[in-house]
Enzyme design. Structure first.
Site, mmCIF file in Angstrom:
data_model
loop_
_atom_site.group_PDB
_atom_site.id
_atom_site.type_symbol
_atom_site.label_atom_id
_atom_site.label_comp_id
_atom_site.label_asym_id
_atom_site.label_seq_id
_atom_site.Cartn_x
_atom_site.Cartn_y
_atom_site.Cartn_z
ATOM 1 N N HIS A 13 0.855 -1.185 0.000
ATOM 2 C CA HIS A 13 0.000 0.000 0.000
ATOM 3 C C HIS A 13 0.889 1.233 0.000
ATOM 4 C CE1 HIS A 13 -3.711 2.313 0.784
ATOM 5 N NE2 HIS A 13 -2.885 3.124 1.438
ATOM 6 N N CYS A 14 0.751 2.072 -1.023
ATOM 7 C CA CYS A 14 1.569 3.276 -1.158
ATOM 8 C C CYS A 14 0.825 4.449 -0.537
ATOM 9 C CB CYS A 14 1.868 3.553 -2.632
ATOM 10 S SG CYS A 14 2.779 5.083 -2.913
ATOM 11 N N PHE A 15 1.404 5.042 0.500
ATOM 12 C CA PHE A 15 0.746 6.159 1.173
ATOM 13 C C PHE A 15 0.837 7.443 0.359
ATOM 14 C CE2 PHE A 15 1.604 3.232 4.669
ATOM 15 C CZ PHE A 15 0.393 3.258 5.332
#
Length: 274
Positions: A121-123
């Site tokens: 998951h890329c913030f």
């Protein structure tokens, strides 16, 4: 979980602010002051050429950033046969057998969906990275790194001319920040100049981080793995590295290096359409 959700909102805004500041500094400060050459024709002037290079890098970084968000991994939760009374979260936690589920799937609590070939998951995009947007994510990291390093070089040239400094000695850049802080508090350095110096170290950090992340991601792709599979110790079927690359980048990979284009569709969707 609340901190992660807050980071999921703050990180994209932080990235957009950094991008806007970088664009303003490059177009309105660095290029007009550092790339003047009256002896050359306007068509091939250093200012125009450097501006075109920076706009090319920025357009690709921003374009792939938008495509990463736009091509969100599809929610496979409705299509998974998890068994009677099974919830997606229970299946994720390992309390129920995923025997009938698709391989390489993962439930993200921040996105609240199951994605195929989940990587992480890329913030900074507020989105999961999976089979649908992996290529755009790698291109985003690549061009962000190049844009930051280009801004770093232009900023160092600007500081060198403004403060009459020389960066021939490699230690000059390492000692620039502490020396500038002491000058700033003594009143010998302007706020604008101190801000540019801080941005130099920020561009260096972001550029190196994106370059390292891109290289590591490419190594995983060559081996046919995802970050999630490595973290969980999953065994993947060995395939030739060319097939692994083609699965992510497609046959028209060269076009994706020049302009931001939509990623190839996931193999799951192609199988479903057949």
């Amino acid at each position: 979980m609340l901190v992660l959700r807050l980071l999921n909102v703050v990180a994209p805004a932080y990235f957009l602010c950094i991008s806007l500041v970088t664009f303003v500094l490059q177009i309105f400060v660095f290029i007009p002051s550092m790339f003047r050459d009256p002896s050359t024709t306007p068509l091939f002037s250093p200012a125009l050429l450097h501006g075109a290079l920076f706009l090319f890098l920025s357009a690709n970084a921003l374009g792939n950033y938008v495509l990463v968000i736009q091509n969100s991994p599809e929610d496979l939760g409705k299509d998974l046969n998890l068994g009677k009374g099974a919830e997606v979260a229970d299946w994720l936690d390992g309390s129920r057998s995923p025997g009938s589920a698709l391989p390489s799937t993962h439930f993200c609590r921040l996105c609240a969906r199951v994605t195929q070939r989940h990587d992480h998951h890329c913030f900074f995009t507020g989105n999961c990275i999976g089979s649908r947007n992996m290529r755009n994510f790698i291109m985003f990291c690549l061009y962000t790194s190049l844009a930051c390093l280009d801004s770093l070089v232009a900023g160092m040239a600007y500081i060198s001319a403004t403060l009459s400094m020389s960066f021939v000695d490699p230690l000059a850049f390492l000692t620039l920040l502490p020396h500038s802080i002491s000058q700033f508090f003594s009143g010998a350095l302007l706020s604008s100049e101190m801000f540019v110096i801080l941005m130099l170290y920020l561009w260096l950090g972001i550029g190196l981080a994106c370059a390292g992340f891109c290289c590591h991601q490419m190594l995983l792709i060559l081996r046919g793995q995802t970050r999630y599979q490595v973290r969980k110790g999953m065994v993947v079927r060995a395939r030739p590295w060319r097939e692994n690359l083609q699965e992510v980048f497609g046959k028209k990979w060269l076009l994706g290096l020049i302009i931001p284009v939509q990623n190839v569709e996931s193999s799951y969707r192609r199988q479903k359409e057949k």
